[in-house]
Design a protein around this motif. Structure first.
Motif, PDB file in Angstrom:
ATOM      1  N   LYS A   1       0.848  -1.202   0.000  1.00 49.72           N
ATOM      2  CA  LYS A   1       0.000   0.000   0.000  1.00 49.72           C
ATOM      3  C   LYS A   1       0.879   1.247   0.000  1.00 49.72           C
ATOM      4  O   LYS A   1       1.615   1.505   0.945  1.00 49.72           O
ATOM      5  CB  LYS A   1      -0.910  -0.012   1.235  1.00 49.72           C
ATOM      6  CG  LYS A   1      -1.658   1.313   1.470  1.00 49.72           C
ATOM      7  CD  LYS A   1      -2.625   1.241   2.664  1.00 49.72           C
ATOM      8  CE  LYS A   1      -3.149   2.620   3.053  1.00 49.72           C
ATOM      9  NZ  LYS A   1      -4.057   2.595   4.201  1.00 49.72           N
TER      10      LYS A   1
ATOM     11  N   ASP B   1      -2.324  10.123   3.851  1.00 48.91           N
ATOM     12  CA  ASP B   1      -3.743   9.773   3.991  1.00 48.91           C
ATOM     13  C   ASP B   1      -4.436  10.830   4.851  1.00 48.91           C
ATOM     14  O   ASP B   1      -4.419  10.767   6.076  1.00 48.91           O
ATOM     15  CB  ASP B   1      -3.869   8.377   4.631  1.00 48.91           C
ATOM     16  CG  ASP B   1      -5.327   7.928   4.738  1.00 48.91           C
ATOM     17  OD1 ASP B   1      -6.197   8.612   4.163  1.00 48.91           O
ATOM     18  OD2 ASP B   1      -5.572   6.890   5.389  1.00 48.91           O
TER      19      ASP B   1
ATOM     20  N   LYS C   1      -9.845  12.981   8.148  1.00 51.93           N
ATOM     21  CA  LYS C   1      -9.405  12.540   9.474  1.00 51.93           C
ATOM     22  C   LYS C   1      -9.340  13.720  10.430  1.00 51.93           C
ATOM     23  O   LYS C   1      -9.202  14.867  10.010  1.00 51.93           O
ATOM     24  CB  LYS C   1      -7.998  11.920   9.368  1.00 51.93           C
ATOM     25  CG  LYS C   1      -7.948  10.531   8.774  1.00 51.93           C
ATOM     26  CD  LYS C   1      -6.513  10.008   8.794  1.00 51.93           C
ATOM     27  CE  LYS C   1      -6.394   8.645   8.155  1.00 51.93           C
ATOM     28  NZ  LYS C   1      -7.084   7.561   8.869  1.00 51.93           N
TER      29      LYS C   1
ATOM     30  N   LYS D   1       3.135   8.052   7.090  1.00 55.15           N
ATOM     31  CA  LYS D   1       3.594   6.661   7.132  1.00 55.15           C
ATOM     32  C   LYS D   1       2.670   5.695   6.396  1.00 55.15           C
ATOM     33  O   LYS D   1       2.890   4.490   6.423  1.00 55.15           O
ATOM     34  CB  LYS D   1       3.742   6.213   8.573  1.00 55.15           C
ATOM     35  CG  LYS D   1       2.427   5.828   9.263  1.00 55.15           C
ATOM     36  CD  LYS D   1       2.712   5.276  10.628  1.00 55.15           C
ATOM     37  CE  LYS D   1       1.463   5.070  11.439  1.00 55.15           C
ATOM     38  NZ  LYS D   1       0.728   3.862  11.043  1.00 55.15           N
ATOM     39  N   ASP D   2       1.647   6.242   5.707  1.00 55.16           N
ATOM     40  CA  ASP D   2       0.664   5.353   5.094  1.00 55.16           C
ATOM     41  C   ASP D   2       1.184   4.678   3.814  1.00 55.16           C
ATOM     42  O   ASP D   2       0.475   3.911   3.180  1.00 55.16           O
ATOM     43  CB  ASP D   2      -0.644   6.106   4.832  1.00 55.16           C
ATOM     44  CG  ASP D   2      -1.864   5.213   5.021  1.00 55.16           C
ATOM     45  OD1 ASP D   2      -1.727   4.167   5.673  1.00 55.16           O
ATOM     46  OD2 ASP D   2      -2.936   5.557   4.489  1.00 55.16           O
TER      47      ASP D   2
ATOM     48  N   ASP E   1     -11.962   7.227   3.645  1.00 50.94           N
ATOM     49  CA  ASP E   1     -10.766   6.953   4.449  1.00 50.94           C
ATOM     50  C   ASP E   1     -10.388   5.471   4.414  1.00 50.94           C
ATOM     51  O   ASP E   1      -9.320   5.088   4.877  1.00 50.94           O
ATOM     52  CB  ASP E   1     -11.013   7.414   5.892  1.00 50.94           C
ATOM     53  CG  ASP E   1      -9.735   7.569   6.688  1.00 50.94           C
ATOM     54  OD1 ASP E   1      -8.644   7.512   6.070  1.00 50.94           O
ATOM     55  OD2 ASP E   1      -9.820   7.748   7.911  1.00 50.94           O
TER      56      ASP E   1
ATOM     57  N   GLU F   1      -9.295   3.862   1.986  1.00 52.13           N
ATOM     58  CA  GLU F   1      -8.743   3.962   0.620  1.00 52.13           C
ATOM     59  C   GLU F   1      -7.709   2.891   0.309  1.00 52.13           C
ATOM     60  O   GLU F   1      -7.536   2.509  -0.841  1.00 52.13           O
ATOM     61  CB  GLU F   1      -8.131   5.358   0.411  1.00 52.13           C
ATOM     62  CG  GLU F   1      -6.694   5.564   0.939  1.00 52.13           C
ATOM     63  CD  GLU F   1      -6.539   5.370   2.438  1.00 52.13           C
ATOM     64  OE1 GLU F   1      -7.537   5.534   3.160  1.00 52.13           O
ATOM     65  OE2 GLU F   1      -5.418   5.045   2.886  1.00 52.13           O
TER      66      GLU F   1
ATOM     67  N   LEU G   1      -3.155  -0.768   6.987  1.00 52.70           N
ATOM     68  CA  LEU G   1      -4.517  -0.775   6.452  1.00 52.70           C
ATOM     69  C   LEU G   1      -5.572  -0.258   7.419  1.00 52.70           C
ATOM     70  O   LEU G   1      -6.503   0.431   7.018  1.00 52.70           O
ATOM     71  CB  LEU G   1      -4.865  -2.201   5.998  1.00 52.70           C
ATOM     72  CG  LEU G   1      -6.013  -2.320   5.016  1.00 52.70           C
ATOM     73  CD1 LEU G   1      -5.691  -1.577   3.719  1.00 52.70           C
ATOM     74  CD2 LEU G   1      -6.330  -3.770   4.697  1.00 52.70           C
TER      75      LEU G   1
ATOM     76  N   GLY H   1      -6.638   1.168  11.587  1.00 52.41           N
ATOM     77  CA  GLY H   1      -6.369   1.508  12.974  1.00 52.41           C
ATOM     78  C   GLY H   1      -6.787   0.354  13.875  1.00 52.41           C
ATOM     79  O   GLY H   1      -6.225   0.138  14.944  1.00 52.41           O
TER      80      GLY H   1
HETATM   81  N1  BES Z   1      -4.252   4.439   6.949  1.00 54.76           N
HETATM   82  C1  BES Z   1      -5.423   4.187   7.693  1.00 54.76           C
HETATM   83  C2  BES Z   1      -5.223   3.128   8.754  1.00 54.76           C
HETATM   84  C3  BES Z   1      -4.360   3.468   9.933  1.00 54.76           C
HETATM   85  C4  BES Z   1      -4.754   4.418  10.842  1.00 54.76           C
HETATM   86  C5  BES Z   1      -3.203   2.759  10.130  1.00 54.76           C
HETATM   87  C6  BES Z   1      -3.963   4.679  11.930  1.00 54.76           C
HETATM   88  C7  BES Z   1      -2.422   3.011  11.214  1.00 54.76           C
HETATM   89  C8  BES Z   1      -2.800   3.982  12.113  1.00 54.76           C
HETATM   90  C9  BES Z   1      -6.529   3.680   6.788  1.00 54.76           C
HETATM   91  O1  BES Z   1      -6.540   4.162   5.496  1.00 54.76           O
HETATM   92  C10 BES Z   1      -7.817   4.106   7.434  1.00 54.76           C
HETATM   93  O2  BES Z   1      -8.015   5.264   7.576  1.00 54.76           O
HETATM   94  N2  BES Z   1      -8.632   3.128   7.816  1.00 54.76           N
HETATM   95  C11 BES Z   1      -9.849   3.377   8.489  1.00 54.76           C
HETATM   96  C12 BES Z   1     -10.895   2.456   7.922  1.00 54.76           C
HETATM   97  C13 BES Z   1     -12.297   2.808   8.292  1.00 54.76           C
HETATM   98  C14 BES Z   1     -12.696   4.117   7.655  1.00 54.76           C
HETATM   99  C15 BES Z   1     -13.214   1.703   7.840  1.00 54.76           C
HETATM  100  C16 BES Z   1      -9.652   3.113   9.971  1.00 54.76           C
HETATM  101  O3  BES Z   1      -8.893   2.210  10.334  1.00 54.76           O
HETATM  102  O4  BES Z   1     -10.248   3.841  10.769  1.00 54.76           O
END
Ligand code: BES
Ligand code: ZN
Ligand code: ZN
Length: 465
Positions: A231, A236, A243, A253-254, A313, A315, A341, A343
């Motif tokens: 990825k 992001d 966010k 770091k994404d 988000d 994505e 991917l 949180g």
């Molecule tokens: N890049 C984030 C996931 C992430 C967040 C990884 C914090 C490490 C630390 C990802 O794209 C994301 O925002 N995922 C969302 C999904 C949700 C909207 C279904 C998440 O994890 O909140």
């Protein structure tokens, strides 16, 4: 990049300061056997075997010896020399007994700094601390692993403004040039037609940071095909589902998954693993503009399925979906993807333990063994099919995010699974790519988590069978 090859050197009988690694459990009996003068010095420096990563120096004329306690001197950890490497003065060192083996990694990484943005260089400028080893194979393997780990850290640490899709492309092109591999980049109209999900996620980025699919192929056509996917979300913001400030703070770091994938490809090529490697990095910025994709949009994926955007988000799974589809088209024997991917993976397992998903039991069993061997933990999570229900859409084939906040890393993995051919063994790592608190050899910031484990998995699968 740190010149790691200068820090782990072949034993040619050169003068080297001895390092005594003493087992914590037998420290007292070891001390008793030392001359009274040494005992007094160890006591004065408060080396009592109780604290991890503690060490003391014993003067010898104009020189000195090093004493350091370790958890198990018979089974060294990768990090047991890291504190020494960080702290000792310039010079050449050698273990008083035995070989450093796996501990060479910490010795090397203890001397790596990401200081591109420090106008005054710090400690690292004290000069190299070289460790002597008699194993040429160890030098090669440890230097490569240190380089790969440092590459992941540096790429993740680099600010998003200076590491966009173009820079990820350059990183892959550099690997292609270094190794005689073929690189291919798809962007513009071709991307919009062939990879609609990647194009949609990257649509809001500026002209200098347009989305792309970066690919590299290497190896003999007849060797088993292995696809590595990462990825590459260079920042992001969340997109229109923006966010919060704290949620966005670390999102440079994404692209950590892409960094892992590129570093793993480097390792595979350096080792000349007998595989036909296909590296795929969908690289985008998830930005906000009038051109951004929206919640409620429905996009026809490369696979042909219609995906309703529930949340912009979520994505990462979208760009990976098209990349996984492309990977599957060459009928690989194995697909491995790395992604920051969810949180939810961090909530479930904390920052140090990547969530590991495997479609194949033997792959999972092998992963559980190798991470212990190389001390690079991962934890298996289930691809629990009944949760597929959480991805249902009222009007499209399915949605990109779950209607429930529960089991977020599982629903994300279930989403990805839809794009992996049934017959292909598949491993998915939901990795944090970040270290929140420094440990010896592991500064706060970008981190490779699961990289060495997956490399060991591939070595076992393709070298020892
Ligand atoms: N890049 C984030 C996931 C992430 C967040 C990884 C914090 C490490 C630390 C990802 O794209 C994301 O925002 N995922 C969302 C999904 C949700 C909207 C279904 C998440 O994890 O909140
Ligand atoms: Zn996101
Ligand atoms: Zn993301």
């Amino acid at each position: 990049m740190t010149d790691f090859a200068a820090l782990l050197v072949a034993d040619r009988g050169q003068r080297a300061r001895p390092i005594h690694l003493v087992d914590k459990n037998s420290f007292e009996s070891w001390v008793k056997k030392r001359p009274a003068e040494d005992r007094a010095l160890l006591e004065a420096q408060r080396l009592d075997g109780k604290n991890a990563f503690a060490f003391a120096l014993l003067p010898r004329g104009g020189e000195f010896e090093v004493v350091s306690t370790v958890k198990d001197a018979g089974d060294l950890s990768p990090w047991c020399l890291a504190k020494l490497a960080e702290s000792l003065p310039q010079g050449v060192y050698k273990l008083a007994e035995g070989e450093p083996g796996i501990a060479s990694l910490g010795w090397l990484l203890g001397q790596h700094r990401f200081d591109d943005y420090r106008s005054k260089k710090d400690e690292a400028d004290r000069g190299p601390r070289a460790l002597v080893t008699t194993s040429a194979a160890n030098i090669e393997a440890s230097v490569r692993l240190a380089e790969a780990t440092a590459l992941v850290r540096d790429l993740v640490n680099t600010p998003a403004a200076e590491l966009g899709p173009i820079e990820l492309e350059q990183e892959v092109r550099k690997l292609a040039t270094d190794s005689g591999a073929q690189a291919r980049v798809t962007s513009g109209n071709e991307l919009a037609e062939g990879y609609p999900l990647i194009a949609a996620v990257g649509a809001a980025a500026t002209a200098a940071r347009t989305p792309r699919l970066i690919e590299l192929e290497w190896g003999k056509p007849d060797d088993p095909r292995v696809a590595i996917v990462g990825k590459g979300v260079c920042f992001d913001s969340g997109g229109l589902d923006l966010k919060s400030a704290s949620g966005m703070r670390l999102m440079k770091k994404d692209m950590g998954g892409a960094a892992h994938a590129i570093a793993l490809a480097r390792l595979i090529i350096a080792e000349r693993l007998p595989v036909r490697l296909h590296l795929l990095v969908p690289a985008v910025e998830n930005a906000v503009s009038s051109g951004a994709y929206r919640p409620g949009d429905i996009i026809k994926s490369r696979q042909g399925s219609f995906v309703e955007i529930d949340n912009t988000d979520a994505e990462g799974r979208l760009i990976l979906a098209d990349a996984l589809t492309k990977a599957g088209e060459s009928k690989p024997e194995l697909i491995v993807d790395f992604a920051t991917l969810t949180g939810a993976a961090r909530v479930a397992l904390g920052p140090d333990l990547p969530a590991f998903f495997a479609s194949d039991e033997s792959l999972a069993a092998s992963a559980a063994e190798v991470w212990k061997e190389v001390d690079d933990p991962m934890w298996r999570m289930p691809l629990w099919e009944p949760y597929d229900e959480m991805l249902k859409s009222d009007i499209a084939d399915f949605a990109n995010a779950s209607s429930s906040p529960m089991a977020g890393c599982i629903t994300a993995a279930i989403f990805l699974k839809k794009f992996v051919p049934e017959s292909t063994a598949w491993a998915h790592l939901d990795t944090f790519a970040w270290r929140e608190a420094a440990k010896p050899g592991r500064p706060k910031g970008g981190e490779a988590l699961g990289l060495r484990a997956i490399f060991a998995l591939l070595q076992r699968r393709y070298l020892h069978q």
